[in-house]
Design an enzyme around this catalytic site. Structure first.
Site, PDB file in Angstrom:
ATOM      1  N   ASN A 203      71.162  63.183  31.228  1.00 14.37           N
ATOM      2  CA  ASN A 203      69.698  63.146  31.338  1.00 14.37           C
ATOM      3  C   ASN A 203      69.085  64.434  31.875  1.00 14.37           C
ATOM      4  O   ASN A 203      67.890  64.487  32.121  1.00 14.37           O
ATOM      5  CB  ASN A 203      69.250  61.942  32.173  1.00 14.37           C
ATOM      6  CG  ASN A 203      69.739  62.013  33.599  1.00 14.37           C
ATOM      7  OD1 ASN A 203      70.506  62.905  33.963  1.00 14.37           O
ATOM      8  ND2 ASN A 203      69.325  61.068  34.415  1.00 14.37           N
ATOM      9  N   CYS A 204      69.872  65.485  32.032  1.00 18.58           N
ATOM     10  CA  CYS A 204      69.363  66.779  32.494  1.00 18.58           C
ATOM     11  C   CYS A 204      68.578  67.449  31.361  1.00 18.58           C
ATOM     12  O   CYS A 204      69.067  67.569  30.235  1.00 18.58           O
ATOM     13  CB  CYS A 204      70.541  67.654  32.925  1.00 18.58           C
ATOM     14  SG  CYS A 204      70.100  69.365  33.265  1.00 18.58           S
ATOM     15  N   ASP A 205      67.372  67.896  31.657  1.00 20.64           N
ATOM     16  CA  ASP A 205      66.533  68.534  30.634  1.00 20.64           C
ATOM     17  C   ASP A 205      67.185  69.782  30.046  1.00 20.64           C
ATOM     18  O   ASP A 205      67.098  70.024  28.842  1.00 20.64           O
ATOM     19  CB  ASP A 205      65.161  68.885  31.197  1.00 20.64           C
ATOM     20  CG  ASP A 205      64.292  67.657  31.430  1.00 20.64           C
ATOM     21  OD1 ASP A 205      64.571  66.599  30.815  1.00 20.64           O
ATOM     22  OD2 ASP A 205      63.334  67.753  32.225  1.00 20.64           O
TER      23      ASP A 205
ATOM     24  N   LYS B 194      69.829  68.749  27.660  1.00 16.24           N
ATOM     25  CA  LYS B 194      69.204  68.272  26.419  1.00 16.24           C
ATOM     26  C   LYS B 194      68.815  69.447  25.525  1.00 16.24           C
ATOM     27  O   LYS B 194      69.031  69.411  24.308  1.00 16.24           O
ATOM     28  CB  LYS B 194      67.975  67.425  26.732  1.00 16.24           C
ATOM     29  CG  LYS B 194      68.308  66.073  27.328  1.00 16.24           C
ATOM     30  CD  LYS B 194      67.033  65.326  27.686  1.00 16.24           C
ATOM     31  CE  LYS B 194      67.336  64.024  28.381  1.00 16.24           C
ATOM     32  NZ  LYS B 194      66.117  63.317  28.801  1.00 16.24           N
TER      33      LYS B 194
END
Length: 113
Positions: free
Chosen positions: A9-11, A14
């Protein structure tokens, strides 16, 4: 083979995954928040890049540590912190053969194509 290490879920992870997909680079994703990080692999990264490169001092997890845990860091103490709290490892880490990159910088990642 290319392996991307990070947290799902780390931007930044991503963005890195989207870049790899757009560049047509096949990769395996290793979520070290859920799967942990192999101590020997972490040691290899530290040996190649230095613990200072891998330890995410800007992240919330590190900043919330007691000052005593942050003081006098060396490779062994930093690796113990990263093993205990994988979110303290900068993201992403990507391995492809002898190439080892930390952080997402598209210009540096062109070597993965």
């Amino acid at each position: 083979m290319t392996t991307l290490y990070g947290i799902r879920n780390c931007d930044t992870v991503k963005k890195a995954r989207a870049w790899l997909d757009a560049a047509g680079v096949a990769y395996d994703f290793h979520d070290y928040k859920t799967a942990g990080v192999d101590p020997d692999r972490l040691r290899g990264w530290v040996d190649r890049l230095g613990w200072e490169t891998l330890l995410n001092r800007a992240g919330t997890t590190f900043r919330k540590l007691p000052d005593a845990d942050k003081a006098g860091l060396d490779a062994e103490r930093a690796m113990a912190l990263m093993r205990a709290q994988p979110s303290m490892i900068k993201r992403p880490v990507v391995e492809q053969g002898e190439t080892l990159l930390v952080g997402f910088r598209p210009d540096a990642w062109d070597v993965l194509r």
